[in-house]
Each structure stands twice: as C-alpha cells, then as structure tokens.
Scaffold this motif. Structure first.
Motif, PDB file in Angstrom:
ATOM      1  N   THR A 140       1.022  -1.173   0.112  1.00 21.11           N
ATOM      2  CA  THR A 140       0.105   0.040   0.119  1.00 21.11           C
ATOM      3  C   THR A 140       0.797   1.350  -0.120  1.00 21.11           C
ATOM      4  O   THR A 140       2.097   1.202   0.348  1.00 21.11           O
ATOM      5  CB  THR A 140      -0.867   0.042   1.223  1.00 21.11           C
ATOM      6  OG1 THR A 140      -0.190   0.051   2.414  1.00 21.11           O
ATOM      7  CG2 THR A 140      -1.884  -1.053   1.163  1.00 21.11           C
ATOM      8  N   ILE A 141       0.237   2.244  -0.417  1.00 17.06           N
ATOM      9  CA  ILE A 141       0.795   3.709  -0.311  1.00 17.06           C
ATOM     10  C   ILE A 141       0.153   4.529   0.406  1.00 17.06           C
ATOM     11  O   ILE A 141      -1.209   4.634   0.277  1.00 17.06           O
ATOM     12  CB  ILE A 141       0.828   4.417  -1.759  1.00 17.06           C
ATOM     13  CG1 ILE A 141       2.101   3.417  -2.790  1.00 17.06           C
ATOM     14  CG2 ILE A 141       1.694   5.841  -1.609  1.00 17.06           C
ATOM     15  CD1 ILE A 141       2.221   3.778  -3.951  1.00 17.06           C
ATOM     16  N   GLN A 142       0.755   5.434   1.443  1.00 12.88           N
ATOM     17  CA  GLN A 142      -0.047   6.124   2.232  1.00 12.88           C
ATOM     18  C   GLN A 142       0.297   7.554   1.870  1.00 12.88           C
ATOM     19  O   GLN A 142       1.372   8.035   1.840  1.00 12.88           O
ATOM     20  CB  GLN A 142       0.084   5.919   3.657  1.00 12.88           C
ATOM     21  CG  GLN A 142      -0.761   7.013   4.688  1.00 12.88           C
ATOM     22  CD  GLN A 142      -0.441   6.582   5.966  1.00 12.88           C
ATOM     23  OE1 GLN A 142       0.542   6.112   6.470  1.00 12.88           O
ATOM     24  NE2 GLN A 142      -1.509   7.086   6.849  1.00 12.88           N
ATOM     25  N   PHE A 143      -0.962   8.355   1.629  1.00 12.01           N
ATOM     26  CA  PHE A 143      -0.515   9.793   1.245  1.00 12.01           C
ATOM     27  C   PHE A 143      -0.957  10.717   2.547  1.00 12.01           C
ATOM     28  O   PHE A 143      -1.921  10.245   3.141  1.00 12.01           O
ATOM     29  CB  PHE A 143      -1.588  10.143   0.115  1.00 12.01           C
ATOM     30  CG  PHE A 143      -1.207   9.534  -1.156  1.00 12.01           C
ATOM     31  CD1 PHE A 143      -0.103  10.379  -2.179  1.00 12.01           C
ATOM     32  CD2 PHE A 143      -1.997   8.448  -1.442  1.00 12.01           C
ATOM     33  CE1 PHE A 143      -0.091   9.465  -3.232  1.00 12.01           C
ATOM     34  CE2 PHE A 143      -1.738   7.744  -2.764  1.00 12.01           C
ATOM     35  CZ  PHE A 143      -0.864   8.423  -3.531  1.00 12.01           C
ATOM     36  N   LEU A 144       0.378  11.411   2.756  1.00 17.86           N
ATOM     37  CA  LEU A 144       0.019  12.544   4.079  1.00 17.86           C
ATOM     38  C   LEU A 144       0.345  14.008   3.545  1.00 17.86           C
ATOM     39  O   LEU A 144       1.000  14.330   2.518  1.00 17.86           O
ATOM     40  CB  LEU A 144       1.365  11.953   4.917  1.00 17.86           C
ATOM     41  CG  LEU A 144       1.345  10.705   5.450  1.00 17.86           C
ATOM     42  CD1 LEU A 144       2.447  10.450   6.131  1.00 17.86           C
ATOM     43  CD2 LEU A 144       0.203  10.277   6.434  1.00 17.86           C
ATOM     44  N   ASP A 145      -0.369  14.918   4.397  1.00 14.72           N
ATOM     45  CA  ASP A 145      -0.256  16.121   4.148  1.00 14.72           C
ATOM     46  C   ASP A 145       0.255  16.617   5.552  1.00 14.72           C
ATOM     47  O   ASP A 145      -0.300  16.807   6.517  1.00 14.72           O
ATOM     48  CB  ASP A 145      -1.821  16.776   4.108  1.00 14.72           C
ATOM     49  CG  ASP A 145      -1.460  18.449   3.962  1.00 14.72           C
ATOM     50  OD1 ASP A 145      -0.390  18.838   3.931  1.00 14.72           O
ATOM     51  OD2 ASP A 145      -2.612  18.993   3.930  1.00 14.72           O
ATOM     52  N   GLY A 146       1.812  16.947   5.448  1.00 10.62           N
ATOM     53  CA  GLY A 146       2.470  16.935   6.634  1.00 10.62           C
ATOM     54  C   GLY A 146       2.561  15.646   7.430  1.00 10.62           C
ATOM     55  O   GLY A 146       2.877  14.791   6.893  1.00 10.62           O
ATOM     56  N   GLY A 147       1.836  15.817   8.326  1.00 17.60           N
ATOM     57  CA  GLY A 147       1.752  14.430   9.296  1.00 17.60           C
ATOM     58  C   GLY A 147       0.283  13.898   8.989  1.00 17.60           C
ATOM     59  O   GLY A 147       0.190  12.909   9.823  1.00 17.60           O
ATOM     60  N   ALA A 148      -0.336  14.735   8.547  1.00 17.93           N
ATOM     61  CA  ALA A 148      -2.097  14.004   8.474  1.00 17.93           C
ATOM     62  C   ALA A 148      -2.218  13.194   7.481  1.00 17.93           C
ATOM     63  O   ALA A 148      -1.983  13.409   6.316  1.00 17.93           O
ATOM     64  CB  ALA A 148      -2.820  15.522   8.498  1.00 17.93           C
ATOM     65  N   PRO A 149      -2.938  12.100   7.919  1.00 23.92           N
ATOM     66  CA  PRO A 149      -3.193  11.234   6.663  1.00 23.92           C
ATOM     67  C   PRO A 149      -4.397  11.723   5.692  1.00 23.92           C
ATOM     68  O   PRO A 149      -5.273  12.294   5.981  1.00 23.92           O
ATOM     69  CB  PRO A 149      -3.610  10.087   7.228  1.00 23.92           C
ATOM     70  CG  PRO A 149      -3.441  10.199   8.722  1.00 23.92           C
ATOM     71  CD  PRO A 149      -3.301  11.682   9.112  1.00 23.92           C
ATOM     72  N   LEU A 150      -4.173  11.289   4.554  1.00 21.30           N
ATOM     73  CA  LEU A 150      -5.110  11.867   3.448  1.00 21.30           C
ATOM     74  C   LEU A 150      -5.571  10.527   2.765  1.00 21.30           C
ATOM     75  O   LEU A 150      -6.926  10.634   2.648  1.00 21.30           O
ATOM     76  CB  LEU A 150      -4.333  12.717   2.221  1.00 21.30           C
ATOM     77  CG  LEU A 150      -3.610  14.113   2.627  1.00 21.30           C
ATOM     78  CD1 LEU A 150      -2.882  14.534   1.469  1.00 21.30           C
ATOM     79  CD2 LEU A 150      -4.894  14.976   2.961  1.00 21.30           C
ATOM     80  N   ALA A 151      -4.898   9.758   2.449  1.00 17.93           N
ATOM     81  CA  ALA A 151      -5.692   8.319   1.615  1.00 17.93           C
ATOM     82  C   ALA A 151      -4.479   7.374   1.654  1.00 17.93           C
ATOM     83  O   ALA A 151      -3.175   7.545   1.933  1.00 17.93           O
ATOM     84  CB  ALA A 151      -5.805   8.815   0.233  1.00 17.93           C
ATOM     85  N   ILE A 152      -4.992   6.375   1.583  1.00 16.57           N
ATOM     86  CA  ILE A 152      -4.264   4.928   1.590  1.00 16.57           C
ATOM     87  C   ILE A 152      -4.655   4.335   0.075  1.00 16.57           C
ATOM     88  O   ILE A 152      -5.726   3.964  -0.178  1.00 16.57           O
ATOM     89  CB  ILE A 152      -4.597   3.876   2.624  1.00 16.57           C
ATOM     90  CG1 ILE A 152      -3.896   4.734   3.801  1.00 16.57           C
ATOM     91  CG2 ILE A 152      -3.604   2.593   2.424  1.00 16.57           C
ATOM     92  CD1 ILE A 152      -4.146   3.725   5.049  1.00 16.57           C
TER      93      ILE A 152
END
Length: 205
Positions: free
Chosen positions: A190-202
């Motif tokens: 999987t790939i996790q997208f973060l905005d800074g440290g806040a999760p956006l999507a997986i």
C-alpha cells in the motif's frame, strides 16, 4: 654384539589400534624372529569456522556459506578427507550437506585441510542463525563452528510522487499519484498519502 636396527617414518591414514609386526628373515648365522606391538593412533582434533558472503544480503541475492576445517597437530594427508562432510543448518528447507574439498595451508599453527561451500538463492527476508558441523571420519574428530547470523534485507524500492494541478486553488480536485519501482519486479503493498503528518488516503498497489 650391537643390535641392528632400521627405522621408517609412517603416517597412519586411520585412527584406532594398529597391530605392527616386524619379521626378521634370518641369515646364515641368525635365526628368524618376529616382534609385535599395538600402536594406538588417536584422531586429529579439528576446528571448524563459518563465514557467509554477502552478510547482510538483500532479498534476491545469492549467499555463499563457507566452512573451513583445520586440524592440529600439523600433519595431514589428502585422504584424511575421505567421506567427510559439513552440514549447514538453520536455513529454510532444512539442513544441507556438502562435501569437504582438500586445500593445504601454509599456517604454522594449524593446517587447513578443507573447505565446504553451500550457496543459497533467494533467501526470504529475515534473520537466520546458521551452524556448520564437520562430520569427522576415521582420522578426524567432528567439530562445530560458531553460529553465524545471516541477515536478509528487503529489496530496494524507489517511489516518485506527482501532484496535479500544481499549483492548485482551494476548491478544485487535486490528483495525487505515486509510482513505486523495485529491482525484483513490481512491488505490492500500500501507499499512504500524508499532508504534513496528517493522513489523506491509502492506495493499494
């Protein structure tokens, strides 16, 4: 009269008790005679050492395990290695046995009498405590090497990230794209997208 004598150096190929007989043929003035004794030959002590290369390794790499066997004191013959093996244990799939190959050494304290090698291909990621045990034979005592821990690391990957549009306004939809490449084919996971440290999507590859 002085006794007549004759000597000869001999290396016994096997340990154990050897019955030695000396028979005098006799001559014109001396009758034949025979003498017998038991010679006890002890097996040579051995030492086994183990190396692995490369260590640590990467998943997909071949790893070669090399066991070297030395004997003391400094006396040996190539045929001392007859029917001798080294067992490598601690690897996936169970123990593996390899024959010992004769190899002389110039060491003054001990004699390297042989090497045994085993090459493992595509070891799973993990840590493996590997042991090499020399079987010994009629002339050589068995011995076991100190444990070598083989580390297998995951294969390397590279990740690239793109965002579009960039720059963007607060309201339009922004597309996040990540591309993962590996040296051993297409990675999974999987790939996790973060905005800074806040999760956006997986996302799943």
């Amino acid at each position: 009269s002085q006794p007549a004598s004759w000597g000869s150096d001999h290396v016994f190929a096997t340990s154990g008790q050897h019955t030695i007989t000396a028979t005098y043929s006799g001559d014109a003035t001396h009758s034949p005679a025979t003498a017998t004794l038991i010679e006890t030959v002890n097996p040579l002590a051995t030492t086994t050492a183990l190396q692995s290369s490369p260590n640590p390794s990467t998943y997909g790499q071949s790893v070669t395990f090399t066991a070297s066997v030395t004997a003391t004191p400094e006396q040996f013959l190539p045929n001392l290695l007859n029917s001798s093996t080294v067992m490598f244990s601690g690897l996936p799939g169970g123990p593996v046995t390899a024959s010992v190959v004769f190899s002389p050494s110039s060491s003054s304290s001990s004699v390297t009498i042989g090497f045994a090698t085993y090459t493992a291909n595509s070891l799973p990621v993990g840590s493996y405590p590997v042991i090499a045990t020399f079987s010994g034979n009629a002339s050589l005592n068995p011995s076991t090497a100190a444990t070598v821990t083989q580390i297998v690391n995951p294969a390397a990957t590279a990740t690239t990230l793109s965002v579009g549009p960039n720059p963007a306004y607060a309201t339009p939809t922004v597309t996040l794209a990540a591309h993962v490449t590996g040296v051993l084919g297409t990675p999974s996971g999987t790939i996790q997208f973060l905005d800074g440290g806040a999760p956006l999507a997986i996302a799943t590859l």
